[in-house]
Design a protein around this motif. Structure first.
Motif, mmCIF file in Angstrom:
data_model
loop_
_atom_site.group_PDB
_atom_site.id
_atom_site.type_symbol
_atom_site.label_atom_id
_atom_site.label_comp_id
_atom_site.label_asym_id
_atom_site.label_seq_id
_atom_site.Cartn_x
_atom_site.Cartn_y
_atom_site.Cartn_z
ATOM 1 N N LEU A 1 -2.845 0.215 -10.033
ATOM 2 C CA LEU A 1 -2.935 -0.685 -8.869
ATOM 3 C C LEU A 1 -3.038 -2.133 -9.339
ATOM 4 O O LEU A 1 -3.778 -2.936 -8.772
ATOM 5 C CB LEU A 1 -4.143 -0.295 -8.015
ATOM 6 C CG LEU A 1 -4.083 1.111 -7.400
ATOM 7 C CD1 LEU A 1 -5.422 1.475 -6.777
ATOM 8 C CD2 LEU A 1 -2.961 1.195 -6.359
ATOM 9 N N TYR A 2 -2.304 -2.443 -10.383
ATOM 10 C CA TYR A 2 -2.223 -3.795 -10.933
ATOM 11 C C TYR A 2 -3.598 -4.341 -11.302
ATOM 12 O O TYR A 2 -3.984 -5.449 -10.927
ATOM 13 C CB TYR A 2 -1.500 -4.742 -9.964
ATOM 14 C CG TYR A 2 -0.004 -4.527 -9.930
ATOM 15 C CD1 TYR A 2 0.855 -5.342 -10.652
ATOM 16 C CD2 TYR A 2 0.543 -3.466 -9.210
ATOM 17 C CE1 TYR A 2 2.221 -5.141 -10.640
ATOM 18 C CE2 TYR A 2 1.915 -3.240 -9.189
ATOM 19 C CZ TYR A 2 2.750 -4.084 -9.913
ATOM 20 O OH TYR A 2 4.113 -3.853 -9.910
ATOM 21 N N HIS B 1 6.279 -6.458 -6.372
ATOM 22 C CA HIS B 1 7.633 -6.284 -5.815
ATOM 23 C C HIS B 1 8.159 -4.854 -5.947
ATOM 24 O O HIS B 1 9.349 -4.620 -5.743
ATOM 25 C CB HIS B 1 8.596 -7.248 -6.504
ATOM 26 C CG HIS B 1 8.162 -8.686 -6.449
ATOM 27 N ND1 HIS B 1 8.146 -9.414 -5.284
ATOM 28 C CD2 HIS B 1 7.692 -9.506 -7.429
ATOM 29 C CE1 HIS B 1 7.709 -10.641 -5.536
ATOM 30 N NE2 HIS B 1 7.422 -10.728 -6.831
ATOM 31 N N ASP B 2 7.273 -3.905 -6.278
ATOM 32 C CA ASP B 2 7.752 -2.529 -6.453
ATOM 33 C C ASP B 2 7.293 -1.601 -5.336
ATOM 34 O O ASP B 2 7.452 -0.380 -5.427
ATOM 35 C CB ASP B 2 7.299 -1.975 -7.806
ATOM 36 C CG ASP B 2 5.779 -1.934 -7.942
ATOM 37 O OD1 ASP B 2 5.081 -2.301 -6.968
ATOM 38 O OD2 ASP B 2 5.290 -1.540 -9.019
ATOM 39 N N GLY B 3 6.714 -2.184 -4.281
ATOM 40 C CA GLY B 3 6.315 -1.379 -3.139
ATOM 41 C C GLY B 3 4.991 -0.656 -3.280
ATOM 42 O O GLY B 3 4.627 0.153 -2.416
ATOM 43 N N THR B 4 4.241 -0.920 -4.340
ATOM 44 C CA THR B 4 2.940 -0.275 -4.528
ATOM 45 C C THR B 4 1.993 -0.631 -3.386
ATOM 46 O O THR B 4 1.833 -1.805 -3.037
ATOM 47 C CB THR B 4 2.306 -0.706 -5.866
ATOM 48 O OG1 THR B 4 3.174 -0.343 -6.939
ATOM 49 C CG2 THR B 4 0.945 -0.046 -6.058
ATOM 50 N N GLY C 1 -4.338 2.130 -1.924
ATOM 51 C CA GLY C 1 -4.837 2.747 -3.144
ATOM 52 C C GLY C 1 -6.271 2.384 -3.431
ATOM 53 O O GLY C 1 -7.090 3.238 -3.804
ATOM 54 N N VAL C 2 -6.600 1.105 -3.256
ATOM 55 C CA VAL C 2 -7.975 0.660 -3.514
ATOM 56 C C VAL C 2 -8.926 1.241 -2.478
ATOM 57 O O VAL C 2 -10.032 1.684 -2.803
ATOM 58 C CB VAL C 2 -8.053 -0.876 -3.525
ATOM 59 C CG1 VAL C 2 -9.504 -1.349 -3.488
ATOM 60 C CG2 VAL C 2 -7.365 -1.428 -4.767
ATOM 61 N N LEU C 3 -8.501 1.261 -1.213
ATOM 62 C CA LEU C 3 -9.365 1.822 -0.172
ATOM 63 C C LEU C 3 -9.620 3.308 -0.390
ATOM 64 O O LEU C 3 -10.686 3.819 -0.042
ATOM 65 C CB LEU C 3 -8.755 1.588 1.208
ATOM 66 C CG LEU C 3 -8.775 0.145 1.716
ATOM 67 C CD1 LEU C 3 -8.190 0.064 3.117
ATOM 68 C CD2 LEU C 3 -10.193 -0.410 1.707
ATOM 69 N N GLU C 4 -8.645 4.010 -0.979
ATOM 70 C CA GLU C 4 -8.867 5.418 -1.306
ATOM 71 C C GLU C 4 -10.023 5.561 -2.286
ATOM 72 O O GLU C 4 -10.910 6.411 -2.116
ATOM 73 C CB GLU C 4 -7.600 6.030 -1.903
ATOM 74 C CG GLU C 4 -7.785 7.489 -2.330
ATOM 75 C CD GLU C 4 -6.709 7.971 -3.285
ATOM 76 O OE1 GLU C 4 -6.570 9.199 -3.424
ATOM 77 O OE2 GLU C 4 -6.020 7.123 -3.905
#
Length: 434
Positions: A70-71, A101-104, A109-112
């Motif tokens: 998640l960068y 720019h890759d749609g992540t 993800g972080v909220l999960e």
């Protein structure tokens, strides 16, 4: 920046400071736990255990890999006391989506991870892993022991014990150690299940993400969380003034430590601006390098290696921390009290007032340069439902008059004194200034 407040659900409140000034956004998720001495120890243990793994990411390795995907986002768990409130906080740093720019789905993800941290941490047979629990218990024990070895910190802890002596839930270091040793893995898991797993969540965000997107993602993540009670918040209240208490200890250190504690009648509130007078008074007294304590007691009189003061607007307490030659204890205390008395009498120059206001103005304006500072400044106030923005707070501070400063000083009552008497023989070197 405009602060927006919205209700996500019956158990989640969201506050947003929208800005595109930073390359990342900051989320804080606060859960309020009833403050007791035992809960304070349990919550500190829990803050360490919760960051070690979740249901989907059961160890630090898998959790770290997911955050890296998640960068390099983060999810740190902290515990703090805010007035009479015990707060568990998850702080998350997320890169601004415009750089991805890759749609992540960074937010999702972080909220999960945050959602599982607060609802579904990793358990073994229904309990936190024994190895993780024992490690965190040892870390906390070592942290408590380390505070004793840092004499400036230790003096502050001992002073707080004197100042909060009327609070039956405020424990000494010895009592905290006893409580820690009595806690087992079962007790920690039960504490999580009773107070954290279903507790309401206060969310604060600084960044460029759209309000509706955040609200939607939060709802989806926590829609299955069973909120069993409303958010319990104890508003700030001033600590009662007790009979003056003084205590000394002897330690083999080269530098004595003198700590003074004052009670005031003022805490942060929507109903009064008095605490702003105390903020400015503290800056003049000992809150900056241009203060009376620094310029007079430290520089001109050479009675202290360091000497500063701080005002806690959530408890209404004013404290002074100083490092001295132990033989100068009486002189230093007399000089410190004399400087406060001068402020009470209105012996304050325009130069001192202007220097204090300029110092505070610079500090308040710097808040806008860092998302973490914005989160800290607004987050605590938002938690209590306080309305003043940073700009309004600064305006009110800059409008405080000389008489209001003197009146604030007159309301500061010496409550407690703690002194560490250093010894020159066999003493270890200590920090002379910080």
């Amino acid at each position: 920046m405009i602060l927006n407040k919205v209700s996500v659900s019956d158990g989640i409140d969201l506050s947003i400071l929208k800005t595109d000034k930073f390359k990342s956004g900051i989320f804080t998720f606060r859960v309020s736990v009833p403050y007791t001495a035992k809960n304070a120890v349990l919550a500190n243990l829990l803050s360490g255990v919760l960051k070690r793994g979740t249901r989907s990411y059961p160890d630090l390795a898998s959790l770290s890999r997911r955050l890296d995907e998640l960068y390099a986002s983060s999810a740190d768990v902290r515990c703090s006391r805010l007035g009479k409130n015990l707060i568990l906080t998850v702080v998350s740093d997320i890169i601004d989506p415009k750089y991805v720019h890759d749609g992540t789905d960074l937010l999702g993800g972080v909220l999960e991870i945050v959602g599982e941290t607060l609802s579904c941490p990793y358990l073994e047979n229904g309990y936190f892993p024994s190895k993780t629990f024992e490690q965190e218990k040892r870390f906390l024990r070592d942290s408590i022991d380390a505070s004793v070895n840092h004499t400036r910190t230790y003096a502050g802890i001992r002073l707080a014990e004197l100042m909060f002596a009327s609070d039956p839930e405020f424990s000494t270091i010895e009592q905290i150690k006893e409580i820690l040793e009595s806690i087992d893995n079962k007790a920690l898991t039960e504490f999580f299940n009773e107070f954290v797993k279903h507790a309401p969540i206060s969310v604060f965000y600084v960044g460029s993400l759209d309000k509706d997107l955040i609200k939607e993602k939060l709802y989806l993540q926590f829609k299955d969380r069973n909120f069993i009670s409303p958010l319990q918040i104890h508003m700030p209240e001033p600590e009662p003034v007790l009979e003056l208490r003084s205590k000394s200890e002897h330690m083999l250190v080269s530098q004595g430590k003198l700590a003074l504690g004052f009670k005031t009648s003022s805490v942060v509130s929507n109903n009064s601006d008095e605490h702003y007078s105390f903020i400015l008074m503290n800056e003049i007294f000992g809150g900056s390098p241009a203060s009376k304590l620094f310029m007079n007691v430290r520089e001109k009189m050479s009675l202290c290696y360091y000497c500063s003061s701080s005002f806690n607007q959530f408890s209404g307490t004013l404290t002074v921390s100083s490092g001295i030659d132990s033989t100068n204890r009486k002189k230093a205390q007399k000089a410190i009290l004399a400087e406060l008395d001068n402020i009470r009498k209105g012996i304050i120059s325009d130069v001192e007032i202007n220097a204090a206001k300029s110092s505070l103005e610079n500090s308040y304006r710097q808040v806008y340069d860092n998302p973490y500072d914005l989160q800290a400044s607004y987050g605590n106030r938002t938690f209590f439902g306080l309305n003043d923005s940073v700009e309004i707070a600064l305006t009110k501070i800059l409008s405080v008059t000389k008489e209001q400063i003197a009146e604030a000083a007159r309301k500061a009552v010496l409550d407690s004194v703690f002194f560490i008497e250093g010894s020159s023989e066999g003493a270890e070197e200590d920090c002379y200034d910080e």
